[in-house]
Every structure is written in C-alpha cells, then in structure tokens.
Design an enzyme around this catalytic site. Structure first.
Site, PDB file in Angstrom:
ATOM      1  N   GLY A   1      12.749 -29.848  21.461  1.00 45.47           N
ATOM      2  CA  GLY A   1      13.420 -28.613  21.815  1.00 45.47           C
ATOM      3  C   GLY A   1      14.770 -28.869  22.449  1.00 45.47           C
TER       4      GLY A   1
ATOM      5  N   GLU B   1       7.423 -45.921  27.427  1.00 44.72           N
ATOM      6  CA  GLU B   1       8.457 -45.099  28.073  1.00 44.72           C
ATOM      7  C   GLU B   1       9.850 -45.476  27.574  1.00 44.72           C
ATOM      8  OE1 GLU B   1       9.847 -43.236  32.326  1.00 44.72           O
ATOM      9  OE2 GLU B   1       8.074 -44.525  32.266  1.00 44.72           O
TER      10      GLU B   1
ATOM     11  N   HIS C   1      -5.114 -46.825  27.241  1.00 42.18           N
ATOM     12  CA  HIS C   1      -5.233 -48.212  26.806  1.00 42.18           C
ATOM     13  C   HIS C   1      -6.536 -48.319  26.020  1.00 42.18           C
ATOM     14  CE1 HIS C   1      -1.961 -48.750  29.552  1.00 42.18           C
ATOM     15  NE2 HIS C   1      -2.704 -48.335  30.563  1.00 42.18           N
TER      16      HIS C   1
ATOM     17  N   GLY D   1      12.552 -38.490  32.089  1.00 41.03           N
ATOM     18  CA  GLY D   1      11.101 -38.502  31.963  1.00 41.03           C
ATOM     19  C   GLY D   1      10.439 -37.769  33.110  1.00 41.03           C
TER      20      GLY D   1
ATOM     21  N   ARG E   1      -7.394 -50.897  23.452  1.00 34.27           N
ATOM     22  CA  ARG E   1      -7.871 -52.193  22.959  1.00 34.27           C
ATOM     23  C   ARG E   1      -7.091 -53.284  23.667  1.00 34.27           C
ATOM     24  NH1 ARG E   1      -9.841 -52.718  17.306  1.00 34.27           N
ATOM     25  NH2 ARG E   1     -10.393 -54.904  17.067  1.00 34.27           N
TER      26      ARG E   1
END
Length: 144
Positions: free
Chosen positions: A110, A64, A91, A84, A93
């Site tokens: 955009g 993030e 996830h 956001g 590995r």
C-alpha cells in the site's frame, strides 16, 4: 525487469554500506524482480546458537533485511522511509551447515503500509523459517 536494471539494483543493495548487520552475517542479495527480492546467508559456527544450529536471531535478521529492502525498492526514498513495525517469525527446521536462501514477496503493498512474507529455505528447498513483516511508510518530515 531488464537484466541491466536487475544487476544495478543487486549491486546497489550489496554495496549499500560496509558496516551493518547484513555484512556481518555475510548476507548477499542474489535476485530481484518486480515483486520479490532474494538473498543468501551462509550457515556457519558464527551464526549458530549453543546447540550448533542456525540461531533464530540470524534467520530473523535475514528476513528483516529482505523485507526492509523489498520496501525500499518500492518507495520514493527522497520523500519517505519504510520503518519496520512488526515481525513474526516461525522457526520450522534446524540447519547446521550450508547456505540458506530467503525470498521476500509482498502480501500487501500500500501507500502507507507494506506487509511482506519471507520464506527461508535450505539448499534442498526445505522451509527453515517463515516470517511476516510490516513496514510503515513514513514521510521524512515525521521521522524526527
């Protein structure tokens, strides 16, 4: 991108604020170009979950941070702010020690929506996490 501009952007991002989650997790921006942003994060016990592996939340925080900052670099922050609105993280590995490197690139850039993908890899290049993130680009007048 000129080297002087690249260095200026990395310095600005790495010194933006001293009191935030990125600093707590020791996230360091390491590369930027016209379409991507890269950062590293050490994997050590303070970012582990109880089984001694990298906590998924730490991976999401790295992703993030990268996705948000990539958007910041591509908008006029005097007029708008990237916010956001969606994050989807897989996830893939486990990792116990070392450093992970995340790289954010745009899927869509955009005027009102940015969608980015973030790949987080270990030092051997193994894909640790794949995240997609959506940022709405909001005028300051609509943020309150």
């Amino acid at each position: 991108m000129e080297e002087s501009k690249r260095k200026e952007i990395l310095d600005r991002l790495n010194n933006w604020s001293q009191d935030n989650l990125g600093k707590t997790l020791n996230i360091k921006f390491t590369d930027v170009d016209d379409e991507s942003l890269t950062a590293e994060m050490p994997v050590e016990p303070r970012v582990h979950q109880p089984y001694g592996i990298l906590h998924g939340g730490a991976s999401v925080a790295l992703a993030e941070t990268l996705g948000s900052c990539l958007s910041v670099l591509h908008v006029d922050m005097e007029k708008v702010a990237p916010v956001g609105t969606n994050i989807n993280s897989n996830h893939l590995r486990a990792i116990r020690t070392g450093t992970v490197t995340g790289k954010a690139t745009f899927i869509r850039k955009g005027n009102t929506v940015h969608v980015s993908q973030i790949e987080i890899r270990d030092a051997k290049g193994h894909l640790i996490n794949h995240t997609t993130m959506t940022n709405n680009i909001i005028p300051h007048s609509k943020l309150s």
